[in-house]
Design an enzyme around this catalytic site. Structure first.
Site: not given
Ligand code: 4NP
Length: 176
Positions: A25, A31, A143
């Site tokens: 991800c 995720r 997300d």
């Molecule tokens: P992930 O969610 O891609 O599902 O781990 C996110 C976690 C952090 C960030 C973006 C998406 N961020 O920009 O910090």
């Protein structure tokens, strides 16, 4: 993606090792570590020698070394899963090492295709929502980072569905 799973299993079998699956991800704190933890728990019922090698990674390194987001860990705990992965950035060598590389949304998929070093590597890339059976309308795993807690539970429901089907595709001969 059935063919991708079959090919991944065939390559692993030819090399006499368990299949290697990487979930991907953006931040690798919501995720993909949840998908990894859910799949790991589902695979515990398999004989140890059959269990896939699982890992997860992200494209954004801002959380490298961190445990999954506390909101995701808490929501996962309520669903019966323990998440203890440490966030890491995807590496070029991941495209060689892993047999199946599963992205969560359009951005992850397009980043994966951009980063894939070869056509062979591109063929390993799959979309997590394609494994979902009970949520046929889901075309990506959203997300949840800027969402409320419902977003985390929604992600977990989608991932549980997709991982269950992935398990069935990987090991059709076992009683899943
Ligand atoms: P992930 O969610 O891609 O599902 O781990 C996110 C976690 C952090 C960030 C973006 C998406 N961020 O920009 O910090």
């Amino acid at each position: 993606m059935e063919k991708q799973v079959e090919k991944a299993m065939a390559i692993a079998a030819a090399e006499g090792r368990p299949v290697r699956i990487l979930f991907v991800c953006l931040g690798n704190i919501c995720r993909s570590p949840a998908a990894e933890g859910i799949m790991r728990q589902y695979c515990e019922k398999l004989p140890a020698a059959m269990r896939p090698e699982l890992d997860s990674a992200g494209f954004y390194g801002g959380h490298a070394g961190d445990l999954p987001d506390r909101r995701m860990r808490n929501a996962a705990f309520q669903h019966g899963f323990h998440l203890d992965h440490r966030s890491r950035v995807i590496r070029p060598s991941d495209f060689d090492y892993f047999d199946l590389i599963i992205g969560m949304d359009d951005r992850n998929l397009s980043d994966l295709y951009d980063a894939a070093p070869s056509v062979e590597a591109e063929k390993k890339i799959a979309r997590m929502s394609d494994f979902c059976v009970h949520y046929p309308e889901a075309h990506y795993i959203p997300d949840p980072y800027y969402d409320g807690i419902d977003g985390f539970h929604n992600v977990l429901n989608l991932l549980e569905d997709g991982c269950q089907h992935l398990l069935t595709l990987l090991y059709p001969e076992t009683d899943n």
